[in-house]
Design a protein around this motif. Structure first.
Motif, PDB file in Angstrom:
ATOM      1  N   ILE A  96      -4.392   7.847 -23.005  1.00  0.00           N
ATOM      2  CA  ILE A  96      -3.636   9.033 -22.782  1.00  0.00           C
ATOM      3  C   ILE A  96      -3.112   8.916 -21.174  1.00  0.00           C
ATOM      4  O   ILE A  96      -1.785   9.274 -20.999  1.00  0.00           O
ATOM      5  CB  ILE A  96      -4.278  10.200 -23.269  1.00  0.00           C
ATOM      6  CG1 ILE A  96      -4.603  10.382 -24.544  1.00  0.00           C
ATOM      7  CG2 ILE A  96      -3.793  11.355 -22.622  1.00  0.00           C
ATOM      8  CD1 ILE A  96      -5.472  11.408 -25.331  1.00  0.00           C
ATOM      9  N   GLN A  97      -3.858   8.687 -20.503  1.00  0.00           N
ATOM     10  CA  GLN A  97      -3.503   8.691 -19.123  1.00  0.00           C
ATOM     11  C   GLN A  97      -2.708   7.688 -18.825  1.00  0.00           C
ATOM     12  O   GLN A  97      -1.593   7.578 -17.877  1.00  0.00           O
ATOM     13  CB  GLN A  97      -4.737   8.230 -18.377  1.00  0.00           C
ATOM     14  CG  GLN A  97      -5.878   9.664 -18.271  1.00  0.00           C
ATOM     15  CD  GLN A  97      -7.286   9.387 -17.608  1.00  0.00           C
ATOM     16  OE1 GLN A  97      -7.589   8.320 -17.116  1.00  0.00           O
ATOM     17  NE2 GLN A  97      -7.903  10.520 -17.540  1.00  0.00           N
ATOM     18  N   ALA A  98      -3.098   6.457 -19.337  1.00  0.00           N
ATOM     19  CA  ALA A  98      -1.945   5.297 -19.017  1.00  0.00           C
ATOM     20  C   ALA A  98      -0.494   5.603 -19.567  1.00  0.00           C
ATOM     21  O   ALA A  98       0.483   5.305 -19.141  1.00  0.00           O
ATOM     22  CB  ALA A  98      -2.589   3.934 -19.817  1.00  0.00           C
ATOM     23  N   ILE A  99      -0.537   6.329 -20.822  1.00  0.00           N
ATOM     24  CA  ILE A  99       0.807   6.727 -21.209  1.00  0.00           C
ATOM     25  C   ILE A  99       1.653   7.447 -20.370  1.00  0.00           C
ATOM     26  O   ILE A  99       2.672   7.200 -20.040  1.00  0.00           O
ATOM     27  CB  ILE A  99       0.828   7.238 -22.723  1.00  0.00           C
ATOM     28  CG1 ILE A  99       0.432   6.188 -23.811  1.00  0.00           C
ATOM     29  CG2 ILE A  99       1.906   8.114 -23.037  1.00  0.00           C
ATOM     30  CD1 ILE A  99      -0.110   7.297 -25.135  1.00  0.00           C
ATOM     31  N   GLN A 100       0.877   8.586 -19.611  1.00  0.00           N
ATOM     32  CA  GLN A 100       1.570   9.449 -18.776  1.00  0.00           C
ATOM     33  C   GLN A 100       2.050   8.711 -17.431  1.00  0.00           C
ATOM     34  O   GLN A 100       3.121   8.813 -17.082  1.00  0.00           O
ATOM     35  CB  GLN A 100       0.721  10.790 -18.406  1.00  0.00           C
ATOM     36  CG  GLN A 100       0.577  11.708 -19.645  1.00  0.00           C
ATOM     37  CD  GLN A 100       1.892  12.593 -19.825  1.00  0.00           C
ATOM     38  OE1 GLN A 100       2.318  12.337 -20.768  1.00  0.00           O
ATOM     39  NE2 GLN A 100       2.253  13.240 -18.975  1.00  0.00           N
ATOM     40  N   GLN A 101       1.255   7.749 -17.041  1.00  0.00           N
ATOM     41  CA  GLN A 101       1.468   7.068 -15.982  1.00  0.00           C
ATOM     42  C   GLN A 101       2.436   6.009 -16.054  1.00  0.00           C
ATOM     43  O   GLN A 101       3.432   5.945 -15.500  1.00  0.00           O
ATOM     44  CB  GLN A 101       0.193   6.344 -15.532  1.00  0.00           C
ATOM     45  CG  GLN A 101       0.402   5.386 -14.269  1.00  0.00           C
ATOM     46  CD  GLN A 101      -0.869   4.644 -13.772  1.00  0.00           C
ATOM     47  OE1 GLN A 101      -1.756   4.960 -14.327  1.00  0.00           O
ATOM     48  NE2 GLN A 101      -0.469   3.974 -12.535  1.00  0.00           N
ATOM     49  N   GLY A 102       2.471   5.559 -17.576  1.00  0.00           N
ATOM     50  CA  GLY A 102       3.478   4.557 -17.847  1.00  0.00           C
ATOM     51  C   GLY A 102       4.999   5.201 -17.907  1.00  0.00           C
ATOM     52  O   GLY A 102       5.712   4.681 -17.690  1.00  0.00           O
ATOM     53  N   LEU A 103       4.956   6.329 -18.378  1.00  0.00           N
ATOM     54  CA  LEU A 103       6.340   7.090 -18.582  1.00  0.00           C
ATOM     55  C   LEU A 103       6.689   7.445 -17.179  1.00  0.00           C
ATOM     56  O   LEU A 103       8.005   7.526 -17.039  1.00  0.00           O
ATOM     57  CB  LEU A 103       5.945   8.422 -19.339  1.00  0.00           C
ATOM     58  CG  LEU A 103       5.950   8.051 -21.100  1.00  0.00           C
ATOM     59  CD1 LEU A 103       5.437   9.417 -21.750  1.00  0.00           C
ATOM     60  CD2 LEU A 103       7.215   7.597 -21.572  1.00  0.00           C
ATOM     61  N   ARG A 104       6.020   7.737 -16.284  1.00  0.00           N
ATOM     62  CA  ARG A 104       6.338   8.034 -15.097  1.00  0.00           C
ATOM     63  C   ARG A 104       6.848   6.787 -14.084  1.00  0.00           C
ATOM     64  O   ARG A 104       7.893   6.934 -13.576  1.00  0.00           O
ATOM     65  CB  ARG A 104       5.344   8.610 -14.234  1.00  0.00           C
ATOM     66  CG  ARG A 104       4.906   9.894 -14.434  1.00  0.00           C
ATOM     67  CD  ARG A 104       3.996  10.611 -13.390  1.00  0.00           C
ATOM     68  NE  ARG A 104       3.700  12.331 -13.668  1.00  0.00           N
ATOM     69  CZ  ARG A 104       2.892  12.983 -14.294  1.00  0.00           C
ATOM     70  NH1 ARG A 104       2.033  12.097 -15.063  1.00  0.00           N
ATOM     71  NH2 ARG A 104       2.944  14.248 -14.571  1.00  0.00           N
ATOM     72  N   GLN A 105       6.247   5.807 -14.283  1.00  0.00           N
ATOM     73  CA  GLN A 105       6.839   4.394 -13.911  1.00  0.00           C
ATOM     74  C   GLN A 105       7.909   3.782 -14.521  1.00  0.00           C
ATOM     75  O   GLN A 105       8.680   3.199 -13.835  1.00  0.00           O
ATOM     76  CB  GLN A 105       5.631   3.545 -13.622  1.00  0.00           C
ATOM     77  CG  GLN A 105       4.538   4.076 -12.634  1.00  0.00           C
ATOM     78  CD  GLN A 105       3.166   3.145 -12.829  1.00  0.00           C
ATOM     79  OE1 GLN A 105       2.851   2.276 -13.583  1.00  0.00           O
ATOM     80  NE2 GLN A 105       2.198   3.496 -11.826  1.00  0.00           N
ATOM     81  N   GLN A 106       7.744   3.889 -15.732  1.00  0.00           N
ATOM     82  CA  GLN A 106       9.032   3.177 -16.483  1.00  0.00           C
ATOM     83  C   GLN A 106       9.235   4.262 -17.690  1.00  0.00           C
ATOM     84  O   GLN A 106       9.244   4.228 -18.962  1.00  0.00           O
ATOM     85  CB  GLN A 106       8.301   2.073 -17.348  1.00  0.00           C
ATOM     86  CG  GLN A 106       7.654   0.898 -16.454  1.00  0.00           C
ATOM     87  CD  GLN A 106       6.815   0.148 -17.377  1.00  0.00           C
ATOM     88  OE1 GLN A 106       7.555  -0.624 -18.109  1.00  0.00           O
ATOM     89  NE2 GLN A 106       5.526  -0.367 -17.194  1.00  0.00           N
ATOM     90  N   PRO A 107      10.044   5.114 -17.056  1.00  0.00           N
ATOM     91  CA  PRO A 107      10.652   6.079 -18.092  1.00  0.00           C
ATOM     92  C   PRO A 107      11.745   5.693 -18.937  1.00  0.00           C
ATOM     93  O   PRO A 107      12.326   4.697 -18.716  1.00  0.00           O
ATOM     94  CB  PRO A 107      11.431   7.084 -17.188  1.00  0.00           C
ATOM     95  CG  PRO A 107      11.806   6.390 -16.015  1.00  0.00           C
ATOM     96  CD  PRO A 107      10.483   5.537 -15.702  1.00  0.00           C
ATOM     97  N   PRO A 108      11.848   6.193 -20.022  1.00  0.00           N
ATOM     98  CA  PRO A 108      12.906   5.536 -21.072  1.00  0.00           C
ATOM     99  C   PRO A 108      14.165   5.719 -20.645  1.00  0.00           C
ATOM    100  O   PRO A 108      14.504   6.741 -20.010  1.00  0.00           O
ATOM    101  CB  PRO A 108      12.572   6.228 -22.395  1.00  0.00           C
ATOM    102  CG  PRO A 108      11.830   7.650 -21.883  1.00  0.00           C
ATOM    103  CD  PRO A 108      11.330   7.260 -20.924  1.00  0.00           C
ATOM    104  N   THR A 109      15.094   4.846 -20.864  1.00  0.00           N
ATOM    105  CA  THR A 109      16.531   5.074 -20.333  1.00  0.00           C
ATOM    106  C   THR A 109      17.340   5.710 -21.555  1.00  0.00           C
ATOM    107  O   THR A 109      18.481   6.057 -21.427  1.00  0.00           O
ATOM    108  CB  THR A 109      17.116   3.486 -19.978  1.00  0.00           C
ATOM    109  OG1 THR A 109      16.827   2.804 -20.991  1.00  0.00           O
ATOM    110  CG2 THR A 109      16.381   3.099 -18.783  1.00  0.00           C
ATOM    111  N   ALA A 110      16.879   5.233 -22.702  1.00  0.00           N
ATOM    112  CA  ALA A 110      17.485   5.931 -24.179  1.00  0.00           C
ATOM    113  C   ALA A 110      16.355   6.080 -25.165  1.00  0.00           C
ATOM    114  O   ALA A 110      15.348   5.576 -25.040  1.00  0.00           O
ATOM    115  CB  ALA A 110      18.587   4.770 -24.599  1.00  0.00           C
ATOM    116  N   VAL A 111      16.877   7.169 -25.897  1.00  0.00           N
ATOM    117  CA  VAL A 111      15.847   7.517 -27.154  1.00  0.00           C
ATOM    118  C   VAL A 111      16.511   7.610 -28.302  1.00  0.00           C
ATOM    119  O   VAL A 111      17.577   8.461 -28.431  1.00  0.00           O
ATOM    120  CB  VAL A 111      14.946   9.036 -26.823  1.00  0.00           C
ATOM    121  CG1 VAL A 111      14.061   9.067 -27.734  1.00  0.00           C
ATOM    122  CG2 VAL A 111      14.281   8.807 -25.601  1.00  0.00           C
ATOM    123  N   ALA A 112      16.190   6.651 -29.318  1.00  0.00           N
ATOM    124  CA  ALA A 112      16.936   6.906 -30.611  1.00  0.00           C
ATOM    125  C   ALA A 112      18.321   6.727 -30.378  1.00  0.00           C
ATOM    126  O   ALA A 112      19.467   7.254 -31.288  1.00  0.00           O
ATOM    127  CB  ALA A 112      16.779   8.120 -31.455  1.00  0.00           C
TER     128      ALA A 112
END
Length: 244
Positions: A96-112
């Motif tokens: 869970i912590q890795a996901i939040q950190q990962g989304l901060r560092q590598q936010p998605p550029t597009a979704v669907a």
């Protein structure tokens, strides 16, 4: 709402109000406040207002559903889809912590297929929430929001009470107008709900990819109550064994 508008357009400032300005407050698990004299969520007051509205509708030969659909046709249908991924134990906490950190560092550029046009991190102390007041305040603000090119919004945060992260999908549809009719509204609801599901599925895939977990589409339809490790066991062992 006001905060959504501020977040979307970046006009951050100070919102001021008095007790006399209070209208209503609602929280995720359906607790409502209908008067400032009560400082905790109150089902009784909400039930009274709902009964009054039902009585007013019945006097006109209509129902609560008629009232809701009229709002949708006048102001636009809004799909709200909530999903979550349970991750248990010490490994789950780390995921869970890795996901939040990962989304901060590598936010998605597009979704669907829709471009991410804005990212808002509620941990940003230069943003509308200001500086952290305490560690509790910081924990409650571990929220990331992503605005998409179609007007939709994706929010993700760790649960404060359960071993899971929670994803909220919000997809607006333009008003159809009262003349549109129920069949047009039904099609609008179905189309908008389908967009919300596509966004939820793709965001979940990207989110799990940050911790190197990949689930097939059918595993995303498993109940949100089933933990991630059990989903993986279902995919990697049960289904192959069943096929064999």
């Amino acid at each position: 709402n006001v905060l959504d508008h501020l977040e979307r357009y970046g006009h951050f400032g100070t919102l001021q109000g008095t007790v006399q300005d209070f209208v209503i407050a609602v929280e995720e698990s359906h607790g409502l406040l209908v008067t400032p004299e009560i400082r905790d969520k109150d089902a009784a007051g909400a039930a009274l207002l709902l009964a009054e509205l039902a009585a007013l509708q019945r006097a006109k030969g209509a129902t609560l559903l008629d009232y809701l659909d009229d709002l949708y046709m006048r102001y636009g249908y809004y799909a709200n889809l909530g999903t979550s991924m349970v991750m248990t134990g010490a490994e789950g906490t780390a995921q869970i912590q890795a996901i939040q950190q990962g989304l901060r560092q590598q936010p998605p550029t597009a979704v669907a297929g829709w471009e991410v046009t804005q990212q808002v991190d509620h941990w940003d102390e230069t943003g509308p929430h200001g500086r952290f007041l305490s560690e509790t305040d910081k924990a409650s603000r571990n929220v990331l929001a992503f605005r998409l090119g179609n007007g939709a919004r994706v929010l993700v945060r760790p649960s404060g009470t359960e071993p899971k992260n929670k994803i909220y999908i919000e997809v607006p549809a333009p008003p159809l107008g009262r003349q549109a009719g129920r069949s047009a509204l039904a099609r609008c609801k179905a189309d908008t709900d389908a967009v919300a599901q596509r966004i939820a599925d793709d965001f979940t895939r990207q989110m799990l990819g940050l911790i190197h977990v990949y689930l097939p589409d059918y595993a995303l339809r498993i109940s949100a109550l089933v933990p991630l490790d059990k989903r993986l066991d279902f995919v990697e062992h049960f289904i192959p064994g069943l096929e064999e």
